[in-house]
Write a protein that holds these residues in place. Sequence first.
Motif, PDB file in Angstrom:
ATOM      1  N   HIS A 127       0.847  -1.189   0.000  1.00 48.45           N
ATOM      2  CA  HIS A 127       0.000   0.000   0.000  1.00 48.45           C
ATOM      3  C   HIS A 127       0.884   1.242   0.000  1.00 48.45           C
ATOM      4  O   HIS A 127       1.789   1.368   0.824  1.00 48.45           O
ATOM      5  CB  HIS A 127      -0.904   0.020   1.234  1.00 48.45           C
ATOM      6  N   THR A 128       0.624   2.141  -0.951  1.00 54.20           N
ATOM      7  CA  THR A 128       1.387   3.371  -1.078  1.00 54.20           C
ATOM      8  C   THR A 128       0.451   4.567  -0.930  1.00 54.20           C
ATOM      9  O   THR A 128      -0.583   4.637  -1.601  1.00 54.20           O
ATOM     10  CB  THR A 128       2.087   3.450  -2.452  1.00 54.20           C
ATOM     11  N   HIS A 129       0.808   5.488  -0.042  1.00 56.05           N
ATOM     12  CA  HIS A 129      -0.017   6.680   0.179  1.00 56.05           C
ATOM     13  C   HIS A 129       0.896   7.897   0.128  1.00 56.05           C
ATOM     14  O   HIS A 129       1.901   7.955   0.836  1.00 56.05           O
ATOM     15  CB  HIS A 129      -0.722   6.596   1.539  1.00 56.05           C
ATOM     16  N   THR A 130       0.560   8.862  -0.729  1.00 57.58           N
ATOM     17  CA  THR A 130       1.435  10.015  -0.925  1.00 57.58           C
ATOM     18  C   THR A 130       0.801  11.319  -0.447  1.00 57.58           C
ATOM     19  O   THR A 130       1.054  12.390  -0.993  1.00 57.58           O
ATOM     20  CB  THR A 130       1.814  10.144  -2.415  1.00 57.58           C
ATOM     21  N   ALA A 131      -0.043  11.238   0.567  1.00 58.51           N
ATOM     22  CA  ALA A 131      -0.734  12.425   1.074  1.00 58.51           C
ATOM     23  C   ALA A 131       0.211  13.427   1.735  1.00 58.51           C
ATOM     24  O   ALA A 131      -0.202  14.547   2.038  1.00 58.51           O
ATOM     25  CB  ALA A 131      -1.825  12.024   2.063  1.00 58.51           C
ATOM     26  N   ASN A 132       1.466  13.040   1.956  1.00 60.93           N
ATOM     27  CA  ASN A 132       2.431  13.994   2.508  1.00 60.93           C
ATOM     28  C   ASN A 132       2.790  15.074   1.493  1.00 60.93           C
ATOM     29  O   ASN A 132       3.386  16.089   1.838  1.00 60.93           O
ATOM     30  CB  ASN A 132       3.693  13.280   2.982  1.00 60.93           C
ATOM     31  N   SER A 133       2.392  14.852   0.226  1.00 56.07           N
ATOM     32  CA  SER A 133       2.596  15.855  -0.812  1.00 56.07           C
ATOM     33  C   SER A 133       1.300  16.637  -1.002  1.00 56.07           C
ATOM     34  O   SER A 133       0.232  16.056  -1.197  1.00 56.07           O
ATOM     35  CB  SER A 133       2.989  15.181  -2.130  1.00 56.07           C
ATOM     36  N   LYS A 185       0.376  18.370  -3.526  1.00 57.37           N
ATOM     37  CA  LYS A 185      -0.162  18.148  -4.869  1.00 57.37           C
ATOM     38  C   LYS A 185      -0.940  16.832  -4.929  1.00 57.37           C
ATOM     39  O   LYS A 185      -2.001  16.759  -5.555  1.00 57.37           O
ATOM     40  CB  LYS A 185       0.961  18.145  -5.900  1.00 57.37           C
ATOM     41  N   SER A 186      -0.409  15.806  -4.285  1.00 51.62           N
ATOM     42  CA  SER A 186      -1.090  14.516  -4.278  1.00 51.62           C
ATOM     43  C   SER A 186      -2.385  14.582  -3.484  1.00 51.62           C
ATOM     44  O   SER A 186      -3.418  14.053  -3.893  1.00 51.62           O
ATOM     45  CB  SER A 186      -0.176  13.427  -3.701  1.00 51.62           C
ATOM     46  N   TYR A 187      -2.314  15.230  -2.343  1.00 51.22           N
ATOM     47  CA  TYR A 187      -3.486  15.319  -1.468  1.00 51.22           C
ATOM     48  C   TYR A 187      -4.608  16.123  -2.109  1.00 51.22           C
ATOM     49  O   TYR A 187      -5.796  15.800  -1.964  1.00 51.22           O
ATOM     50  CB  TYR A 187      -3.088  15.965  -0.137  1.00 51.22           C
ATOM     51  N   GLY A 188      -4.247  17.167  -2.857  1.00 50.22           N
ATOM     52  CA  GLY A 188      -5.268  18.053  -3.406  1.00 50.22           C
ATOM     53  C   GLY A 188      -5.679  17.780  -4.832  1.00 50.22           C
ATOM     54  O   GLY A 188      -6.523  18.506  -5.377  1.00 50.22           O
ATOM     55  N   GLY A 236      -5.840  10.763  -2.689  1.00 46.18           N
ATOM     56  CA  GLY A 236      -4.929  10.682  -1.532  1.00 46.18           C
ATOM     57  C   GLY A 236      -3.511  11.153  -1.785  1.00 46.18           C
ATOM     58  O   GLY A 236      -2.968  11.823  -0.960  1.00 46.18           O
ATOM     59  N   PHE A 237      -2.777  10.838  -2.837  1.00 48.66           N
ATOM     60  CA  PHE A 237      -3.144   9.815  -3.805  1.00 48.66           C
ATOM     61  C   PHE A 237      -2.642   8.468  -3.300  1.00 48.66           C
ATOM     62  O   PHE A 237      -1.574   8.404  -2.728  1.00 48.66           O
ATOM     63  CB  PHE A 237      -2.534  10.135  -5.180  1.00 48.66           C
ATOM     64  N   LYS A 238      -3.422   7.417  -3.470  1.00 47.24           N
ATOM     65  CA  LYS A 238      -3.023   6.128  -2.930  1.00 47.24           C
ATOM     66  C   LYS A 238      -3.108   5.036  -3.993  1.00 47.24           C
ATOM     67  O   LYS A 238      -3.936   5.086  -4.906  1.00 47.24           O
ATOM     68  CB  LYS A 238      -3.890   5.761  -1.729  1.00 47.24           C
ATOM     69  N   VAL A 239      -2.227   4.048  -3.836  1.00 46.55           N
ATOM     70  CA  VAL A 239      -2.170   2.893  -4.733  1.00 46.55           C
ATOM     71  C   VAL A 239      -1.991   1.646  -3.883  1.00 46.55           C
ATOM     72  O   VAL A 239      -1.222   1.654  -2.918  1.00 46.55           O
ATOM     73  CB  VAL A 239      -0.996   2.996  -5.732  1.00 46.55           C
TER      74      VAL A 239
END
Length: 244
Positions: free
Chosen positions: A37-43, A45-48, A194-197
Amino acid sequence: MMVHFNCVFRVGGAAMLLSNRPSDQYSSKYQLLHTIHTHTANSDKSYGCITMEEDAEGHLGVTVNKDLLSAAVKAIQSNITSLAPQILPVPEQVRYLLNYIARRLPVGADIEPYVPDFKRGIDHFLAHVGGKPVLDALQKKLGFMEGHMEASRMTLYRYGNTSSSSVWYALAYIEAKWRISRGDRVWQMGFGPGFKVCSVIWRAIRSVDPRDEANANVWSDEIDKFPVDTNDLRHNSPFYFSPN
């Protein structure tokens, strides 16, 4: 425009029964091997890149901005990088490592990144059917043949974008096509805001015979009509749906 994306999604659903009892291996179809599981909400741009909010008139909807593609690519690449050592044979891992080292040498600036041959590690690839451009990009990135994308493309054609449940519609497709044999490894990849994968790897404990009524699914009544050619569709929308 805020409610435009309500037209993109279709209602879908799937249910799975999971067990950790050793005795259930004799009645189960698949064994879970890996989950990444990959979550990039710390960015930011990814979160928004995908948000749910109200417009000026108070209509609740989904906003997708220009950062979506770059956020998706970054998250998918990170997920694949974490997954690769779990599923690739040793020779492919060695090639990837040597390429990685070479590209970081002073003379390696012009060396192209090595894309591992994931076909050597899995038998079936079932991608989240977010849209035709997404499937096209994944196929190109991973070097898959059209056959590896068939289940996802036909799921998108017949059922549209059913979000996370789409990977289970795709699994049902290859089961109905009598393509699951004992020992096969199945890669499901889903993604979202999130962006999540998330990638999940299953191993088939037994072959799945679609003639058995216990294995009947949503494709059983019409599976002989598929695959169909989706290249001749008349509209230019990046999403294609069943004409029904």
